[in-house]
Write an enzyme that holds these catalytic residues in place. Structure first.
Site, PDB file in Angstrom:
ATOM      1  N   HIS A 113       0.845  -1.201   0.000  1.00  0.00           N
ATOM      2  CA  HIS A 113       0.000   0.000   0.000  1.00  0.00           C
ATOM      3  C   HIS A 113       0.876   1.244   0.000  1.00  0.00           C
ATOM      4  CE1 HIS A 113       0.749  -0.434   4.295  1.00  0.00           C
ATOM      5  NE2 HIS A 113       0.187   0.735   4.556  1.00  0.00           N
ATOM      6  N   HIS A 129       1.345   3.980   1.865  1.00  0.00           N
ATOM      7  CA  HIS A 129       1.848   4.783   2.991  1.00  0.00           C
ATOM      8  C   HIS A 129       3.376   4.903   2.970  1.00  0.00           C
ATOM      9  CE1 HIS A 129      -2.066   4.168   5.474  1.00  0.00           C
ATOM     10  NE2 HIS A 129      -2.137   5.207   4.658  1.00  0.00           N
ATOM     11  N   ASP A 170       5.630   4.859   5.176  1.00  0.00           N
ATOM     12  CA  ASP A 170       6.457   3.923   5.957  1.00  0.00           C
ATOM     13  C   ASP A 170       6.531   2.545   5.286  1.00  0.00           C
ATOM     14  OD1 ASP A 170       3.672   3.659   6.765  1.00  0.00           O
ATOM     15  OD2 ASP A 170       4.364   2.307   8.350  1.00  0.00           O
ATOM     16  N   HIS A 171       5.959   2.441   4.079  1.00  0.00           N
ATOM     17  CA  HIS A 171       6.086   1.209   3.282  1.00  0.00           C
ATOM     18  C   HIS A 171       6.713   1.483   1.911  1.00  0.00           C
ATOM     19  CE1 HIS A 171       3.530  -1.223   6.061  1.00  0.00           C
ATOM     20  NE2 HIS A 171       3.236   0.014   6.434  1.00  0.00           N
ATOM     21  N   HIS A 173      -7.605  -0.426   5.369  1.00  0.00           N
ATOM     22  CA  HIS A 173      -6.536   0.458   5.864  1.00  0.00           C
ATOM     23  C   HIS A 173      -6.291   1.553   4.822  1.00  0.00           C
ATOM     24  CE1 HIS A 173      -2.882   1.586   7.997  1.00  0.00           C
ATOM     25  NE2 HIS A 173      -2.178   1.427   6.894  1.00  0.00           N
ATOM     26  N   ASP A 211      -0.426  -3.754   6.253  1.00  0.00           N
ATOM     27  CA  ASP A 211      -1.089  -3.219   7.444  1.00  0.00           C
ATOM     28  C   ASP A 211      -2.562  -3.619   7.501  1.00  0.00           C
ATOM     29  OD1 ASP A 211       1.314  -2.048   8.047  1.00  0.00           O
ATOM     30  OD2 ASP A 211       0.646   0.027   7.746  1.00  0.00           O
ATOM     31  N   HIS A 247       4.218  -4.319  10.933  1.00  0.00           N
ATOM     32  CA  HIS A 247       4.665  -3.650  12.169  1.00  0.00           C
ATOM     33  C   HIS A 247       4.779  -4.630  13.329  1.00  0.00           C
ATOM     34  CE1 HIS A 247       4.068   0.574  10.771  1.00  0.00           C
ATOM     35  NE2 HIS A 247       3.186   0.000   9.966  1.00  0.00           N
TER      36      HIS A 247
HETATM   37 FE    FE Z   1       2.466   0.951   8.126  1.00  0.00          FE
HETATM   38 ZN    ZN Z   2      -0.041   1.776   6.470  1.00  0.00          ZN
END
Ligand code: FE
Ligand code: ZN
Length: 255
Positions: free
Chosen positions: A56, A58, A60-61, A114, A133, A171
């Site tokens: 996805h 985001h 942080d990915h 998400h 996530d 995570h």
């Molecule tokens: Fe994440």
């Molecule tokens: Zn995420």
């Protein structure tokens, strides 16, 4: 030859993971939270990056994608539904598509909730699923773009995978998730066992993942929202599962 995996921490509480095909040498990074830990894992294993499979959009990915692609000229595969928000995409995939990493084959499962375009990669032959996530160990992702009903439907798709499927999530949230799950199911004996196991793993600096679908079915209240005892435990006996799930997710947001 079976797939090999290498799991490592990124950023504050993200996981990076490499999937390696020993038959061809192909290696995929599932998401790319940041480039340096992925590079370190590649060096330590002697593997060469050929693919990045994105779950996805985001940051942080995805923040590590560009630097890794510049260095390794790897292919970037991303969900069709949100590819425009992801850098350097080469191929887009959707539900029902397959993605090859060398001779390994992943099925794409759309898991909106998400984010709207979120996907999971299921390497059925290797009994591995990379779920980003959507599903966590004893938890699930925040419903940021979709509806709770979409998230519940997505989690049920993952729940339908074989019990021995190993689940790699984005995570390390297990201990906090167990703390919350025990408020929903205080009498679930599996949760107590998972808590002591996770505590020991964390103390020893080990990850609490992968988990398995079979273990999550016994302990993850978000996957158990259609069980009468879970509904009754939060005062919602007889209510539809989607309403029970929605309430559990809302409680977690405030926890
Ligand atoms: Fe994440
Ligand atoms: Zn995420």
């Amino acid at each position: 030859m079976p797939a090999e995996t290498r799991l490592f921490r990124c950023l504050k509480d993200n996981y990076g993971v490499l999937v390696h095909d020993p038959a061809t040498g192909a290696t995929a990074s599932i998401d790319a939270p940041e480039a340096a830990p992925v590079e370190a894992a590649l060096k330590a294993s002697g593997w060469k990056l050929t693919d990045i499979l994105v779950t996805h959009h985001h940051a942080d990915h995805t923040d590590g994608i560009k630097a890794l692609k510049d260095e390794y000229k790897c292919r970037v595969v991303a969900p069709a539904g949100e590819a425009a928000k992801i850098p350097a995409v080469d191929e887009t995939v959707r539900e029902g598509d397959t993605v090859k990493v060398g001779s390994l084959v992943a099925n794409v499962i759309e898991t909106p909730g998400h984010t709207l375009g979120h996907i999971a990669y299921w390497f059925h032959g290797d009994k591995l699923a990379f779920v980003g996530d959507t599903l966590f160990s004893i938890g699930c992702g925040r419903v940021i773009e979709g509806t709770p009903a979409q998230m519940w439907a997505s989690l049920k798709k993952l729940r339908d995978l074989p019990n021995d499927t190993e689940i790699f999530c984005g995570h390390e949230y297990t201990l906090a998730n167990i703390k919350f799950a025990r408020t929903v199911e205080p009498d679930n004996p599996v949760l107590a066992a998972r808590e002591s196991q996770a505590r020991k793993q964390i103390e020893e600096g080990e990850p609490t993942i992968p988990t398995t679908i079979g273990d999550e079915k016994l302990a993850n209240c978000f996957l158990r929202a259609d069980l009468p005892e879970v509904a009754a435990g939060i005062g919602m006996a007889g209510k539809p599962a989607v309403e029970v799930f929605t309430e559990i997710r809302a409680r977690k947001n405030k926890f």
